[in-house]
Design an enzyme around this catalytic site. Sequence first.
Site, mmCIF file in Angstrom:
data_model
loop_
_atom_site.group_PDB
_atom_site.id
_atom_site.type_symbol
_atom_site.label_atom_id
_atom_site.label_comp_id
_atom_site.label_asym_id
_atom_site.label_seq_id
_atom_site.Cartn_x
_atom_site.Cartn_y
_atom_site.Cartn_z
ATOM 1 N N HIS A 102 -3.524 -5.690 1.196
ATOM 2 C CA HIS A 102 -2.782 -5.868 2.453
ATOM 3 C C HIS A 102 -2.699 -7.331 2.877
ATOM 4 O O HIS A 102 -3.547 -7.787 3.648
ATOM 5 C CB HIS A 102 -3.473 -5.075 3.567
ATOM 6 C CG HIS A 102 -3.301 -3.597 3.450
ATOM 7 N ND1 HIS A 102 -2.334 -2.897 4.141
ATOM 8 C CD2 HIS A 102 -3.963 -2.681 2.704
ATOM 9 C CE1 HIS A 102 -2.417 -1.617 3.837
ATOM 10 N NE2 HIS A 102 -3.401 -1.452 2.968
ATOM 11 N N CYS A 156 0.824 -1.202 0.000
ATOM 12 C CA CYS A 156 0.000 0.000 0.000
ATOM 13 C C CYS A 156 0.867 1.265 0.000
ATOM 14 O O CYS A 156 1.519 1.562 -0.975
ATOM 15 C CB CYS A 156 -0.986 -0.046 1.169
ATOM 16 S SG CYS A 156 -2.325 1.155 1.023
ATOM 17 N N GLU A 202 -0.884 -8.575 5.026
ATOM 18 C CA GLU A 202 -0.668 -8.695 6.483
ATOM 19 C C GLU A 202 -1.982 -8.664 7.251
ATOM 20 O O GLU A 202 -2.010 -9.029 8.431
ATOM 21 C CB GLU A 202 0.290 -7.587 6.967
ATOM 22 C CG GLU A 202 -0.327 -6.209 7.197
ATOM 23 C CD GLU A 202 -0.530 -5.410 5.919
ATOM 24 O OE1 GLU A 202 -0.553 -6.007 4.826
ATOM 25 O OE2 GLU A 202 -0.674 -4.177 6.007
#
Lengths: 225, 83
Positions: A194, A84, A196
């Site tokens: 994302h 990002c 994560e």
Amino acid sequence: MKFGVIRFPGSCDEVDAQLACQRVGEAEILWHADRDLRGVDAVVVPGGFSYGDYLRAGAIARFAPVMVEVAEFARAGGLVLGICNGFQVLCEAGLLPGALLDNANLRFVFRQVSLVVVSSDSPFTRACEPDRPLSIPVKHMTGCYYAPPELLRGLQERDQVLLRYAPGHNPNGSLRDIAGVCNAARNVFGLMPHPEHAVDPLTGSIDGLAIFQSIRAAVADRLAV
Amino acid sequence: MRARVLVKPKAGILDPQGQAVQRALPALGFTGVTDVHVGRMIELDVQDPARLPEICERLLTNPLIEDYEIVSADPPAPTTASA
């Protein structure tokens, strides 16, 4: 192996990134003002709003002292993942091709998207199963990937587009549904979604783990040589 | 020198802000306005104006997606007061 996750003023996803990395290895936070990567095996440039995204997203962060070391690390073949805002920073720093523009609909998008793994021939996608889309969230305002026509052609010819939004899932107007690209040497990778945030069943998907597992496997291969 | 750097999206690059403004104008009765682009203006005092292009290309703009124009914003020279 050890990951290093950079923290800029304004980063906000560095702790999630660290926790995701810790599912496959060790991980520590690296401070933006230190010209020191502390011997990590891979670097993550996380999401957020580094330096308030003043001027352009990522434009100021690229001049952080730690980025001098990241550029050197990347030139030497080290693995660098930008997520990002991290993707924006790496584009601004010239470590990745192209640029991120404001979303085509001018809205902040926050949703789960389906991603097609275009190429698993990279240290970042090698653990992804072919033909199985990844379900990973996006949350951004400036994620419309752009590259001029010649560059875009080159990226596709060199298989540098690693991830695309699945048909109907492009949340931001990115050219050719591009969600993530790597550099020509294939050791720097940036993506808007994302991974994560998709490592625990609690949040609905663990598909993001494949990215971190890929990096671990790639580093293990390198260390074994 | 006091300079103004005018930054706008390169021709052909998606400019959703410009489009949104263009679409809003007829709603207010302003017809006949086309080709609206939204950029930004950066004003700065520089000792060496020769360095401005480099400043623009390395930081103020992203040359891949933006064009810029440098305009002098020096105040007009004071006219000599007559006795």
